[in-house]
Scaffold this active site. Structure first.
Site, PDB file in Angstrom:
ATOM      1  N   SER A 133      44.340  56.469  71.540  1.00  0.00           N
ATOM      2  CA  SER A 133      45.611  55.308  71.233  1.00  0.00           C
ATOM      3  C   SER A 133      45.660  54.895  69.842  1.00  0.00           C
ATOM      4  CB  SER A 133      45.316  53.879  72.073  1.00  0.00           C
ATOM      5  OG  SER A 133      46.279  53.163  71.973  1.00  0.00           O
ATOM      6  N   ASP A 145      54.148  57.824  78.846  1.00  0.00           N
ATOM      7  CA  ASP A 145      53.434  56.949  78.265  1.00  0.00           C
ATOM      8  C   ASP A 145      54.088  56.114  77.395  1.00  0.00           C
ATOM      9  OD1 ASP A 145      51.773  55.728  76.277  1.00  0.00           O
ATOM     10  OD2 ASP A 145      50.586  57.339  75.601  1.00  0.00           O
ATOM     11  N   HIS A 170      48.035  56.446  80.003  1.00  0.00           N
ATOM     12  CA  HIS A 170      47.795  55.863  78.676  1.00  0.00           C
ATOM     13  C   HIS A 170      46.091  55.428  78.604  1.00  0.00           C
ATOM     14  CE1 HIS A 170      48.282  54.972  74.242  1.00  0.00           C
ATOM     15  NE2 HIS A 170      47.511  53.702  74.663  1.00  0.00           N
TER      16      HIS A 170
END
Length: 318
Positions: free
Chosen positions: A131, A265, A294
């Site tokens: 991320s 996502d 995610h």
């Protein structure tokens, strides 16, 4: 707490330290101190919240599948951990404020400071970002182009236009304008007994069929108050500062980079995958075919680690 064990093959070891002036937790699989015999280090740069305990199963799988040959470390974001009783959140409050250590830029400099102090310069790095950790890795490679990066694996990368994503549109008002409203309920939650918080989290996660129960304690830690506040502060800056994709840094390091995008996502739409793949046709861009979320660490840490091993195994052969 440093230099606790020379080799910790089976169980990850935790170390707390001050880095860039702020409390930092480092989770280590394998050697807890690097020496000249260590040619490769896997370093996990987490998402937000950047609590390293979330990555325990992922790290253990990486470590074991490479035959315990390469240390696998994860460094928390500054202030994204429960402060030990013997330590404070920051070494010097005024310096921490000046450096904005809990902000996005401060977190980037925090990671570079960790490498300078704890990793020999000649060590070959396999950086694994998750991320916002992917954005941080690109910034690290940009700011210190002499880093010995063997490979950088970008998992569910939030490296552009975060506030314009479906999840970003929901969270930007919360993180940028209503953050303080959340502090009181967080404070009240932090006062609950640990056992009650653990049961509450298991109830919340009850809908996740294959939940990895090692993530329960890190989630309890997140409810400590300061940790969650630091994560929300960083998140607000992400919404404001993660704008255009850094094509220059990507182009310079393209052969070192592997990107893995989620098929559903909400932090990184599939559109972003198609656009970057079109802009860099020679790059290594992969789209998830396994319906991983995610926050893959909740239920697929082992499976994602196995994929990473297959992707980079050839780069680690000597």
């Amino acid at each position: 707490m440093e230099n606790m064990v020379t080799d910790c093959r089976d169980e990850p070891q935790t170390e707390f330290m001050y880095c860039w002036g702020a409390i930092t937790e480092v989770l280590k699989c394998g050697s807890c101190q690097l020496h000249s015999g260590h040619k490769v280090l896997f370093l996990i740069i987490p998402g937000n919240p950047g609590i390293v305990g979330f990555y325990r199963t992922f790290m253990q799988t990486l470590h074991s599948m490479f035959g315990y040959r390469h240390p696998v470390w994860a460094v928390s974001h500054a202030g994204h951990c429960v402060t030990p009783d013997s330590m404070d959140m920051v070494e010097d409050a005024s310096l921490a404020t000046d450096k904005d250590v809990f902000g996005l830029n401060g977190q980037i400099e925090h990671k570079l400071a960790f490498l300078r102090k704890h990793v020999p310069r000649e060590t070959n790095l396999v950086l694994v970002g998750h991320s916002i950790g992917c954005y941080i890795i690109l910034e690290m490679m940009k700011r210190d182009p002499e880093l010995e990066v063997l490979k950088a694996v970008m998992l569910f990368p939030t490296i552009e236009r975060m506030a314009q994503t479906p999840q970003g549109k929901v969270m930007t008002p919360v993180l940028c304008h209503m953050r303080y409203v959340a502090y009181l309920p967080l404070f009240l939650l932090s006062l609950l007994p640990e056992g009650f918080k653990s049961s509450l989290i298991k109830l919340v996660f009850g809908g996740i069929h294959s939940l990895d129960y090692t993530v329960v304690q890190p989630t309890v830690d997140l409810l400590s108050g300061d940790c969650a506040a630091n994560a929300m502060y960083m998140g607000g800056q992400e919404m404001r500062k993660v704008l255009e994709r850094d094509n220059i840094t990507i182009k310079k390091n393209l052969e070192k980079l592997i990107f893995y995008y989620g098929a559903a996502d909400h932090w990184c739409p599939v559109q972003y995958y198609h656009e970057i793949k079109q802009d860099f046709p020679a790059g290594d861009f992969r789209l998830c075919e396994n319906r991983f979320r995610h926050a893959f660490v909740l239920d697929a840490g082992r499976e994602v680690a196995k994929m990473v091993v297959e992707w980079i195994r050839g780069d680690l052969r000597t």
